[in-house]
Enzyme design. Structure first.
Site, PDB file in Angstrom:
ATOM      1  N   VAL A  24      55.315  74.786  91.547  1.00 22.75           N
ATOM      2  CA  VAL A  24      54.285  74.755  92.751  1.00 22.75           C
ATOM      3  C   VAL A  24      54.953  74.694  94.036  1.00 22.75           C
ATOM      4  O   VAL A  24      55.429  74.893  94.846  1.00 22.75           O
ATOM      5  CB  VAL A  24      52.915  75.292  91.979  1.00 22.75           C
ATOM      6  CG1 VAL A  24      52.219  75.043  93.818  1.00 22.75           C
ATOM      7  CG2 VAL A  24      52.559  75.795  91.060  1.00 22.75           C
ATOM      8  N   ASP A 127      57.567  70.181  69.094  1.00 22.22           N
ATOM      9  CA  ASP A 127      58.777  69.867  68.033  1.00 22.22           C
ATOM     10  C   ASP A 127      60.565  69.075  68.860  1.00 22.22           C
ATOM     11  O   ASP A 127      60.689  69.393  67.074  1.00 22.22           O
ATOM     12  CB  ASP A 127      58.655  71.438  66.921  1.00 22.22           C
ATOM     13  CG  ASP A 127      57.056  72.029  66.396  1.00 22.22           C
ATOM     14  OD1 ASP A 127      56.556  70.712  66.555  1.00 22.22           O
ATOM     15  OD2 ASP A 127      57.413  72.920  66.147  1.00 22.22           O
ATOM     16  N   GLY A 170      55.664  69.915  62.750  1.00 19.35           N
ATOM     17  CA  GLY A 170      56.912  70.471  62.748  1.00 19.35           C
ATOM     18  C   GLY A 170      56.526  71.624  61.561  1.00 19.35           C
ATOM     19  O   GLY A 170      57.098  71.243  60.104  1.00 19.35           O
TER      20      GLY A 170
HETATM   21  O1  F6P Z   1      54.246  73.294  68.071  1.00 24.29           O
HETATM   22  C1  F6P Z   1      54.840  73.504  67.506  1.00 24.29           C
HETATM   23  C2  F6P Z   1      53.568  73.492  66.556  1.00 24.29           C
HETATM   24  O2  F6P Z   1      53.131  72.101  66.994  1.00 24.29           O
HETATM   25  C3  F6P Z   1      53.983  73.270  65.213  1.00 24.29           C
HETATM   26  O3  F6P Z   1      54.882  71.475  64.302  1.00 24.29           O
HETATM   27  C4  F6P Z   1      53.194  73.709  64.524  1.00 24.29           C
HETATM   28  O4  F6P Z   1      53.294  74.214  63.579  1.00 24.29           O
HETATM   29  C5  F6P Z   1      52.590  74.934  65.534  1.00 24.29           C
HETATM   30  O5  F6P Z   1      53.089  74.795  66.556  1.00 24.29           O
HETATM   31  C6  F6P Z   1      51.054  74.810  64.539  1.00 24.29           C
HETATM   32  O6  F6P Z   1      50.469  75.674  66.361  1.00 24.29           O
HETATM   33  P1  F6P Z   1      48.873  76.194  66.424  1.00 24.29           P
HETATM   34  O7  F6P Z   1      48.245  75.669  64.999  1.00 24.29           O
HETATM   35  O8  F6P Z   1      48.980  76.208  67.520  1.00 24.29           O
HETATM   36  O9  F6P Z   1      49.097  77.784  65.467  1.00 24.29           O
END
Ligand code: F6P
Ligand code: ADP
Length: 321
Positions: A24, A127, A170
């Site tokens: 921004v 991740d 992860g």
């Molecule tokens: O942002 C990545 C991550 O944190 C992964 O490590 C994890 O599996 C996933 O998102 C979980 O995401 P949500 O709970 O938002 O579906």
């Protein structure tokens, strides 16, 4: 470029706000108007746009999450959804867009670029699974959160002579688990990329007990072949000397105030993303290459796999003895 948009999409990551702020303020300094799109591609399809001036991004640099909120949207994966998204951008007179998000979100950005809409991506995901950048926004903060937890769990583990199984996030990438294992002094780490058998985990904990350690730690990635509960059940049937406890860190890893590293990374990426858009570069992601900012084609980002260097696995093994 007279008017650009910025959105956050997919899983949130600490530092996304710092990137929004940089986008921004960099654009405003060049007399370019900025619109924030709420809730990623869902907001794009719904036409949920809001004007962001320098004042709207005041006081957000240190805040976790994303003020624009984020979402996942299946409709945008279809050509029909993408057409609708383009229509919305045209309706609002948007000349270019910055998309902050993970692999999926950058795939969405690529689809807009292929329709000749100017777009630049910024990697945001705890991740660290995005190809084309040494680090993504949020990774460093998440790692610090995990290490803080491991340090605390080690205190109590040591007092009670226990082993702790700790699950790090992860789904497909073991970066957080491996790095926190190395830096948190774990006896063993299990990642999706490098499957570890249940017997090996039990053996590593048992070895620590035999060596006279007062505690032991195993870091298990969320997407590891043997899930943490399975490891725990196995250890009930195959005792390792220590009493065993299990901690799933979960979404606490995604929140919190961004570290200095993440604020700087996000800020640099936000600035460069706008500069790239202005100079007519589209279909690229801003990355960190060594100490420099770089740009990489989104076409490459979405197909190439980011691998963890073999040397880190070796390091984890040697240093756990
Ligand atoms: O942002 C990545 C991550 O944190 C992964 O490590 C994890 O599996 C996933 O998102 C979980 O995401 P949500 O709970 O938002 O579906
Ligand atoms: P992340 O960006 O954190 O990897 P997701 O994989 O869930 O998160 O992707 C976020 C969103 O990006 C999806 O919900 C969808 O709207 C969009 N997206 C993902 N893959 C594609 C694709 N191949 N084409 C167009 N949009 C996509």
């Amino acid at each position: 470029m007279r008017r650009i948009a910025v959105m956050t999409s997919g899983g949130d990551a600490p530092g996304m706000n710092a990137a929004i702020r940089a986008v921004v303020r960099t654009a405003t300094a060049r007399d370019i108007e900025v619109y924030g799109i709420r809730r990623g591609y869902t907001g794009l399809l719904a036409g949920d746009f809001e004007r962001l001036s320098n004042r709207e991004v005041s006081g957000i640099l240190q805040r976790g999450g994303t003020i624009l909120q984020t979402a996942r949207n299946d409709e945008f994966k279809t050509p029909r959804g993408q057409k609708r998204g383009l229509r919305r951008l045209n309706e609002h007179g948007i000349d270019g867009m910055v998309v902050i998000g993970g692999d999926g979100s950058l795939n969405g950005a690529l689809s807009l670029h292929k329709s000749e809409f100017p777009v630049v991506g910024i990697p945001g995901s705890i991740d660290n699974d995005i190809w084309g950048t040494n680090m993504s926004i949020g990774v460093d903060t998440a790692l610090n959160t995990i290490l803080d937890a491991i340090d605390k769990l080690r205190d109590t583990a040591s007092s009670h002579e226990r082993a702790f199984l700790i699950e790090a996030m992860g789904r497909n990438c073991g970066y957080l688990a491996l790095m926190s294992g190395i830096l948190g002094g774990a006896e063993i780490v299990s990642t999706p990329e490098r499957p570890v058998e249940l017997e090996e985990i039990a053996q590593a904990l048992d070895d620590a007990y035999t060596r006279g350690k007062s505690h032991a730690i195993a870091v298990i990635a969320e997407g590891a072949q043997h899930k943490i509960q399975e490891v725990s059940s196995y250890l009930e049937k195959h005792p390792c000397g220590f009493e065993v406890r299990l901690t799933i860190l979960g979404h606490v890893q995604r929140g919190g105030s961004p570290s200095a590293f993440d604020r700087l990374l996000a800020t640099r990426m936000g600035v460069v993303a706008v500069e790239e858009l202005v100079s007519g570069n589209s279909g690229v992601m801003v990355g960190l290459d060594g100490r420099q900012m770089s740009t990489v084609p989104l076409e490459e980002v979405v197909v190439k796999q980011r691998n963890i260097s073999e040397s880190y696995y070796k390091m984890a093994e040697v240093l756990s003895r």
